[in-house]
Write an enzyme that holds these catalytic residues in place. Sequence first.
Site, PDB file in Angstrom:
ATOM      1  N   LYS A   1      44.806  57.059  45.240  1.00  0.00           N
ATOM      2  CA  LYS A   1      43.785  56.803  44.210  1.00  0.00           C
ATOM      3  C   LYS A   1      42.916  55.600  44.566  1.00  0.00           C
ATOM      4  CE  LYS A   1      45.099  55.279  39.905  1.00  0.00           C
ATOM      5  NZ  LYS A   1      44.265  54.146  39.518  1.00  0.00           N
TER       6      LYS A   1
ATOM      7  N   ARG B   1      37.371  53.848  46.395  1.00  0.00           N
ATOM      8  CA  ARG B   1      36.577  53.028  47.327  1.00  0.00           C
ATOM      9  C   ARG B   1      35.803  53.880  48.321  1.00  0.00           C
ATOM     10  NH1 ARG B   1      40.768  50.248  45.283  1.00  0.00           N
ATOM     11  NH2 ARG B   1      40.720  47.960  45.210  1.00  0.00           N
TER      12      ARG B   1
ATOM     13  N   GLN C   1      41.466  44.555  41.726  1.00  0.00           N
ATOM     14  CA  GLN C   1      40.252  45.091  41.097  1.00  0.00           C
ATOM     15  C   GLN C   1      39.212  43.992  40.949  1.00  0.00           C
ATOM     16  OE1 GLN C   1      41.571  47.048  37.498  1.00  0.00           O
ATOM     17  NE2 GLN C   1      42.300  48.834  38.622  1.00  0.00           N
TER      18      GLN C   1
ATOM     19  N   ASP D   1      52.113  48.811  40.559  1.00  0.00           N
ATOM     20  CA  ASP D   1      52.116  50.156  39.970  1.00  0.00           C
ATOM     21  C   ASP D   1      53.482  50.834  40.048  1.00  0.00           C
ATOM     22  OD1 ASP D   1      49.474  49.913  39.271  1.00  0.00           O
ATOM     23  OD2 ASP D   1      48.730  50.835  41.106  1.00  0.00           O
TER      24      ASP D   1
ATOM     25  N   LYS E   1      47.704  46.906  31.646  1.00  0.00           N
ATOM     26  CA  LYS E   1      47.503  48.167  32.375  1.00  0.00           C
ATOM     27  C   LYS E   1      47.131  49.285  31.393  1.00  0.00           C
ATOM     28  CE  LYS E   1      48.138  46.475  36.384  1.00  0.00           C
ATOM     29  NZ  LYS E   1      46.980  46.377  37.270  1.00  0.00           N
TER      30      LYS E   1
ATOM     31  N   ARG F   1      52.697  47.977  29.671  1.00  0.00           N
ATOM     32  CA  ARG F   1      53.823  48.589  30.394  1.00  0.00           C
ATOM     33  C   ARG F   1      55.140  47.870  30.141  1.00  0.00           C
ATOM     34  NH1 ARG F   1      50.742  50.515  35.939  1.00  0.00           N
ATOM     35  NH2 ARG F   1      49.710  52.263  34.919  1.00  0.00           N
TER      36      ARG F   1
END
Length: 432
Positions: free
Chosen positions: A24, A29, A170, A315, A342, A346
């Site tokens: 992903k 990108r 990010q 993640d 997130k 989470r």
Amino acid sequence: MDDVLTLGGYKENVSGTYILPGDKSIAHRSLIIGGLPKGQYKIFNFPNSKDCNVTLNCMTKLGMEIKKIDDILYVESPGYQNFNKKIEELNCKNSGTTIRLLSGVLSALNIEGRLIGDNSLSKRPMDRITMPLIKMGANIVSNSGNLPLTFKKSKGLEGIAYNMPIASAQVKSCLLISGFLSYGTTAVKEKLPTRDHTERLFKYIGADIDVVDDLIKIKNSSIKSKDIVVPGDISSAAFLISLALLGKGNSIKIEKLLLNERRRRYLDILIKMGANINYIIEDVMNNEEIGTVEVKSSNLKGVIIEEEEIPHIIDEIPMLSVLAAFSQGDTIIKSVEELKYKESNRIEAIISNLNECGVEAYFDSGNLIIKGGNSYFHKDINLDSYNDHRIAMSFLSVAMKNHGRTKIKNWSCSEISFPNSIDYFKDFVRII
Ligand code: S3P
């Protein structure tokens, strides 16, 4: 319609070879950075996931022509100089990477318009990008640090020297993109190393980017369109690996998988926990390492995970937390605060689902603690994804240790990052 996945136990002796849809982070990108130069190029193994299709749609609205045949994208970009200068509104839906990276593009190219998202994205913090972008000269109005973000005409952006207060790929990527498209040099200093796909891809297309330890410098230079191969998603692989480890007699292989040094750390942590895992790097494509992982069912033991590791496994913490419950001894995952921001909170999602199973887990002074030593359950367990794809797929593994029924509410969000994931998971679990 009911959006519940019901599982009735597990299968044994699974032996298969898998190739996964594209990663992903690299897929986003491949369009947002790969599409900056004027020209034609192809993207191979582009995943048909909701998040990546959001980016595809946004880049089309900026002026790129993208034709999709199976998992190959045929892209023609007018070049960033010729992107549309007004976009009205782009909906980034659930995708944090799309909105953070696109914000860098819109501000630096002085594109006017609004970015919006779904309920989850609308709650996530955007001041982490708007603050440095505004320092560079951007004219952005937010809703007290949340969506929508409105981009207005500015006098143009200048490079920035920025010490990142949080470890976020990010945010780093947003600033490197806006820095590349601005006047002067941008220098970003990382708090802790985070995934570096942006740096690798900029280098691949010929940008003037320099990385020395935790300092990344970038400035505008000529760049060229190049074909990009998106390796298999190592974060999606985590769910298959977890199923394979928890089961009995399993022995699987995952090929053509991304094995970037900053993304494969969870494999090293699993090995430390006693997992029978071997990985080998076989190729480098568009500056990214690719290879094969072999996994066999294993007995695991608890582990202490230090703060420096967190950005590398950000993640995979939900998946590691589930495995921790079935390991011998306790697991402590330190400094997990960022997990609150997130697709769901989470920390809460992990704890409430583990508690629902009957596993003791809690959050204390920034750390997540999971009590191990659980064996098989013999009961019906009702879990909730909280509309977070990684929570949904991490908790699927509970079915490997439950002789009763395991139900996961709000399952369909798994399509956000892993298209047709059930086709892979059904080898390991019985779907009712
Ligand atoms: C991503 C970076 C990570 C990660 C997200 C994808 C990226 O976020 O959680 O799923 O592609 O840059 P942060 O590094 O911002 O925490």
